[in-house]
Scaffold this motif. Sequence first.
Motif, PDB file in Angstrom:
ATOM      1  N   ILE A 230     -30.036 -49.270  22.527  1.00  0.00           N
ATOM      2  CA  ILE A 230     -30.782 -48.983  23.752  1.00  0.00           C
ATOM      3  C   ILE A 230     -31.155 -50.260  24.508  1.00  0.00           C
ATOM      4  O   ILE A 230     -31.077 -50.302  25.726  1.00  0.00           O
ATOM      5  N   PHE A 231     -31.514 -51.320  23.773  1.00  0.00           N
ATOM      6  CA  PHE A 231     -32.104 -52.462  24.456  1.00  0.00           C
ATOM      7  C   PHE A 231     -31.163 -53.643  24.655  1.00  0.00           C
ATOM      8  O   PHE A 231     -31.542 -54.609  25.305  1.00  0.00           O
ATOM      9  N   LEU A 232     -29.967 -53.608  24.056  1.00  0.00           N
ATOM     10  CA  LEU A 232     -29.040 -54.723  24.257  1.00  0.00           C
ATOM     11  C   LEU A 232     -27.831 -54.244  25.058  1.00  0.00           C
ATOM     12  O   LEU A 232     -27.269 -53.188  24.763  1.00  0.00           O
ATOM     13  N   VAL A 233     -27.437 -55.023  26.047  1.00  0.00           N
ATOM     14  CA  VAL A 233     -26.299 -54.648  26.875  1.00  0.00           C
ATOM     15  C   VAL A 233     -25.152 -55.649  26.725  1.00  0.00           C
ATOM     16  O   VAL A 233     -24.016 -55.268  26.490  1.00  0.00           O
ATOM     17  N   ASP A 234     -25.466 -56.941  26.839  1.00  0.00           N
ATOM     18  CA  ASP A 234     -24.421 -57.969  26.818  1.00  0.00           C
ATOM     19  C   ASP A 234     -23.778 -58.074  25.440  1.00  0.00           C
ATOM     20  O   ASP A 234     -24.467 -58.079  24.417  1.00  0.00           O
ATOM     21  N   LYS A 235     -22.454 -58.201  25.462  1.00  0.00           N
ATOM     22  CA  LYS A 235     -21.731 -58.236  24.195  1.00  0.00           C
ATOM     23  C   LYS A 235     -22.119 -59.422  23.323  1.00  0.00           C
ATOM     24  O   LYS A 235     -22.095 -59.333  22.096  1.00  0.00           O
ATOM     25  N   ASP A 236     -22.449 -60.541  23.962  1.00  0.00           N
ATOM     26  CA  ASP A 236     -22.764 -61.704  23.123  1.00  0.00           C
ATOM     27  C   ASP A 236     -24.153 -61.593  22.499  1.00  0.00           C
ATOM     28  O   ASP A 236     -24.562 -62.479  21.752  1.00  0.00           O
ATOM     29  N   LEU A 237     -24.864 -60.505  22.794  1.00  0.00           N
ATOM     30  CA  LEU A 237     -26.155 -60.287  22.131  1.00  0.00           C
ATOM     31  C   LEU A 237     -26.025 -59.298  20.980  1.00  0.00           C
ATOM     32  O   LEU A 237     -26.973 -59.079  20.232  1.00  0.00           O
ATOM     33  N   TYR A 238     -24.855 -58.681  20.856  1.00  0.00           N
ATOM     34  CA  TYR A 238     -24.679 -57.584  19.899  1.00  0.00           C
ATOM     35  C   TYR A 238     -25.053 -57.971  18.468  1.00  0.00           C
ATOM     36  O   TYR A 238     -24.799 -59.089  18.020  1.00  0.00           O
ATOM     37  N   THR A 239     -25.606 -56.991  17.764  1.00  0.00           N
ATOM     38  CA  THR A 239     -25.858 -57.145  16.330  1.00  0.00           C
ATOM     39  C   THR A 239     -24.679 -56.542  15.566  1.00  0.00           C
ATOM     40  O   THR A 239     -23.765 -55.981  16.176  1.00  0.00           O
ATOM     41  N   VAL A 240     -24.714 -56.629  14.251  1.00  0.00           N
ATOM     42  CA  VAL A 240     -23.578 -56.151  13.453  1.00  0.00           C
ATOM     43  C   VAL A 240     -23.258 -54.669  13.707  1.00  0.00           C
ATOM     44  O   VAL A 240     -22.096 -54.330  13.958  1.00  0.00           O
ATOM     45  N   PRO A 241     -24.246 -53.753  13.681  1.00  0.00           N
ATOM     46  CA  PRO A 241     -23.892 -52.351  13.949  1.00  0.00           C
ATOM     47  C   PRO A 241     -23.248 -52.150  15.311  1.00  0.00           C
ATOM     48  O   PRO A 241     -22.270 -51.396  15.435  1.00  0.00           O
ATOM     49  N   LEU A 242     -23.756 -52.835  16.344  1.00  0.00           N
ATOM     50  CA  LEU A 242     -23.161 -52.697  17.671  1.00  0.00           C
ATOM     51  C   LEU A 242     -21.773 -53.313  17.708  1.00  0.00           C
ATOM     52  O   LEU A 242     -20.855 -52.772  18.334  1.00  0.00           O
ATOM     53  N   GLY A 243     -21.615 -54.453  17.044  1.00  0.00           N
ATOM     54  CA  GLY A 243     -20.312 -55.105  16.999  1.00  0.00           C
ATOM     55  C   GLY A 243     -19.295 -54.206  16.329  1.00  0.00           C
ATOM     56  O   GLY A 243     -18.145 -54.090  16.765  1.00  0.00           O
ATOM     57  N   LEU A 244     -19.732 -53.549  15.287  1.00  0.00           N
ATOM     58  CA  LEU A 244     -18.860 -52.629  14.564  1.00  0.00           C
ATOM     59  C   LEU A 244     -18.432 -51.477  15.473  1.00  0.00           C
ATOM     60  O   LEU A 244     -17.255 -51.116  15.551  1.00  0.00           O
TER      61      LEU A 244
END
Lengths: 291, 297
Positions: A230-244
């Motif tokens: 919900i709170f992160l948009v930019d790809k370079d901010l992604y955490t592991v679950p979002l990166g996955l």
Amino acid sequence: METTTPPVLSPGRQTARRAPQVGKWLLTFVMTALGLLLLLPFVWMISTSFKTPLEVFEFPIQWIPEHPVFKHHANVWTGTGSFTLYYANSLKISIFSTLGAVTFAAFAAYGFSRVKFRGREPLFLLYLSMMMIPPQILFVPKFVLFNWMGIYNSHWALILPGMFTIFGVFLLRQFFITVPQEISEAAFVDGAGHFRIFARIILPLAKAPLATLTILDFSWHWNDYENALIFLVDKDLYTVPLGLQNFVLENSVDYNGMMAAATSAMIPMIVVFLAGQKFIIQGIASGAVKG
Amino acid sequence: MKKLRRTGIHDNHPVGYLFIAPSILGITLFYLVPALMSLVMMFTDYSFMSKGDIQFIGLDNFRRLAGDASFHNSVLMTLIFLLTVPVSLIVAFPIAYILNQSVYWTKLLRTLFFLPYIMNGVAIAFVWMLLFHPSMGPINGALKMIGIESPPGWLSGTDTAIYAVCIIQIWIMVGYNMIIYLASLQEVPKELLEAATIDGARLWHSIRYITVPLVSPTTFLLLITGFISAIKTFGIIQATTAGGPGEATNVLSLYIYKTAFRYYEMGYASAISWMLFAIVMLVMLLNWAGQRRWVHY
């Protein structure tokens, strides 16, 4: 409750001793098999991450690939969208959140359990009642609030709220109230203040619950998906679950890569769990059993 | 609470406020204020797209809920998903019972069963997506091998998706419930259980009339906490199906997420989120009301 405890069982016990041992080994075997069966999805995941695309859905399943392929794991860690960045982001968020959460929770738990001040009990109840609010209620207003604070789409949107844990205060308070009050009183007589008692006496006594909270809190932040989504948009901010998730969206048919990425996402939790198993299980049991 | 001795020094220590200040501040900012904002927003047509022009529309959001088929569907799906709680308890109890007294390697086995619970939900979701693959996945491969001609479509079938998601959730939760049961069983006096295992003929009776009533407070607690966390479950469903196919797995938490962050209908989403809260409360009340019949303290 009405329980009729049978009379002393020692005679029967002597004769029954040998039979249960065979039975016990049999049950051990059955339960081990069941446990391993439960873990088959993980085995399948790891095995697939070392296979070629053609072998993914081969049936019957070849659990150990004949010619293991390592390039899927290499892909996960190198090139564009490398998991190194997601790992760094997740670590940063989890470490800062956990540090803050454990520190603030320890202070608050001390205040709520070992310092007497006016309005303490009602304040504590109000504080605990916040735990009842489902996160779903908070997402929309937090989205508005974070936009207004200027921390939407930054790691602060996860770290700042992550620094406060109601459960943690509850868990530590449960322990702090069991420390005899006389200890504090003796320190008072010697002229120590509350901060001194907190830092020199209570915290050193609370190593186990502090470890429990640290490990549990870290694992929540590490596995947190909903807040990041919900709170992160930019790809370079992604955490592991979002990166996955992003990896799967971009390489929807690269099943081997998907499984390699999933494997590496799980490794930190396996390490944390095996290292701190005792504390995790204690913490979960005390949290749930004591409610 | 232990009663403190009434020497002046213990009466009122304002320094206590300093200890709790950071936490109170944080909880106010990230829980209390947002909750109050949400209470206001549910009576508005606030949408992130139409900035600056927020109208109070009274109970319109709730009138809309009454006729919203997607909302009704999401309540139904949430209720089906809640079934995972009793089912995983029923699976977990015998495992805990056996691990508690009838096996060697208790700790190792405990770890085995517990592993799924601590794993990253999104990673688990992707593994199960492949396992459940309708045409090529290993689960349907096995089903075909034992002679089932047309195995279910699992996550991609409109009728089966919610149950496939439930299976994953049960798989995750069994280990957790087992750990809690095990902790609770370990407090049951050993003599009682030993007596039970020795007299094999009455094993079933001793479980039914001794063990189950003794752990009933734990069962009650697991039911309540399980229901509450099941109602809020999001990640595993979002990552496997994103609520689909169609709306087949669109439980409340996903419906709220989509309404708020796909369609930006923040006011309406707030109203739905309070309905979720109402369901949590209702489930808790029902449990409290029913507990006298079967919980023995």
